[in-house]
Design a protein around this motif. Structure first.
Motif, short mmCIF file in Angstrom:
data_model
loop_
_atom_site.label_atom_id
_atom_site.label_comp_id
_atom_site.label_asym_id
_atom_site.label_seq_id
_atom_site.Cartn_x
_atom_site.Cartn_y
_atom_site.Cartn_z
N TYR A 13 0.80 -1.22 0.00
CA TYR A 13 0.00 0.00 0.00
C TYR A 13 0.83 1.27 0.00
N SER A 14 2.12 1.16 -0.18
CA SER A 14 2.95 2.36 -0.31
C SER A 14 3.40 2.54 -1.77
N TYR A 15 2.87 1.72 -2.67
CA TYR A 15 3.26 1.77 -4.08
C TYR A 15 3.15 3.18 -4.66
N TRP A 16 2.01 3.83 -4.48
CA TRP A 16 1.81 5.15 -5.09
C TRP A 16 2.56 6.25 -4.37
N THR A 17 2.63 6.19 -3.06
CA THR A 17 3.34 7.26 -2.33
C THR A 17 4.83 7.24 -2.65
N THR A 18 5.40 6.05 -2.87
CA THR A 18 6.82 6.01 -3.23
C THR A 18 7.07 6.55 -4.63
N ARG A 19 6.02 6.66 -5.42
CA ARG A 19 6.13 7.22 -6.77
C ARG A 19 5.62 8.65 -6.86
N GLY A 20 5.32 9.24 -5.71
CA GLY A 20 4.94 10.64 -5.67
C GLY A 20 3.48 10.95 -5.97
N LEU A 21 2.62 9.93 -5.98
CA LEU A 21 1.20 10.17 -6.24
C LEU A 21 0.40 10.04 -4.95
N THR A 22 -0.65 10.84 -4.88
CA THR A 22 -1.57 10.74 -3.74
C THR A 22 -2.80 9.96 -4.18
N GLY A 23 -3.67 9.72 -3.23
CA GLY A 23 -4.91 9.02 -3.52
C GLY A 23 -5.60 8.64 -2.24
N PRO A 24 -6.79 8.07 -2.34
CA PRO A 24 -7.53 7.69 -1.14
C PRO A 24 -6.79 6.59 -0.37
N ALA A 25 -6.87 6.66 0.94
CA ALA A 25 -6.20 5.66 1.79
C ALA A 25 -6.89 4.30 1.63
N PRO A 26 -6.11 3.24 1.40
CA PRO A 26 -6.70 1.91 1.25
C PRO A 26 -7.05 1.30 2.60
N ILE A 27 -7.99 0.38 2.57
CA ILE A 27 -8.34 -0.43 3.74
C ILE A 27 -7.57 -1.74 3.61
N TRP A 28 -7.00 -2.18 4.72
CA TRP A 28 -6.19 -3.39 4.72
C TRP A 28 -6.91 -4.55 4.06
N LEU A 29 -6.29 -5.22 3.16
CA LEU A 29 -6.75 -6.37 2.38
C LEU A 29 -7.66 -6.04 1.20
N GLY A 47 -15.22 13.53 -6.72
CA GLY A 47 -14.64 13.91 -5.43
C GLY A 47 -13.16 13.61 -5.35
N HIS A 48 -12.75 12.45 -5.87
CA HIS A 48 -11.32 12.11 -5.85
C HIS A 48 -10.51 13.04 -6.74
N VAL A 49 -11.03 13.38 -7.91
CA VAL A 49 -10.32 14.30 -8.79
C VAL A 49 -10.18 15.67 -8.13
N ARG A 50 -11.22 16.12 -7.48
CA ARG A 50 -11.13 17.42 -6.77
C ARG A 50 -10.10 17.36 -5.64
N ARG A 51 -10.05 16.25 -4.94
CA ARG A 51 -9.15 16.13 -3.78
C ARG A 51 -7.71 15.81 -4.19
N TYR A 52 -7.52 14.89 -5.16
CA TYR A 52 -6.19 14.40 -5.47
C TYR A 52 -5.63 14.85 -6.81
N GLY A 53 -6.47 15.43 -7.65
CA GLY A 53 -6.01 15.86 -8.97
C GLY A 53 -6.42 14.88 -10.06
N LYS A 54 -6.04 15.19 -11.30
CA LYS A 54 -6.45 14.38 -12.45
C LYS A 54 -5.68 13.07 -12.59
#
Length: 86
Positions: A13-29, A47-54
């Motif tokens: 679950y750190s795949y995107w953060t290590t690549r510099g992208l944000t997104g909604p927090a995942p739920i375990w599993l 809502g996600h586009v407004r919060r995290y970008g395109k």
């Protein structure tokens, strides 16, 4: 062991953060699947586009999913992948 499981999923679950992208927090599993089931998909994506970008990352279970809400960027990616990326 519990520690091994925790470490495994933390890495997954750190795949995107290590690549510099944000997104909604995942739920375990299950990642971000629950919100897609319980929400209107269009409203959720707006809502996600407004919060995290395109361009943002989410998870289908533990599989990373790149979400792109920019038609020009999608076109560029598909053209490069089809003709120049391989």
């Amino acid at each position: 062991s519990l520690y091994s499981s925790f470490s495994y999923y933390k890495q997954k679950y750190s795949y995107w953060t290590t690549r510099g992208l944000t997104g909604p927090a995942p739920i375990w599993l299950i990642g971000n699947v629950a919100e897609r089931i319980t929400s209107e998909i269009h409203q959720l994506e707006v809502g996600h586009v407004r919060r995290y970008g395109k361009l943002y990352g989410s998870y289908f279970g533990t599989m990373p999913v790149l979400n792109i809400a920019d038609a020009d960027l999608v076109k560029q990616i598909l053209i490069k992948r089809e003709f120049g990326g391989m």
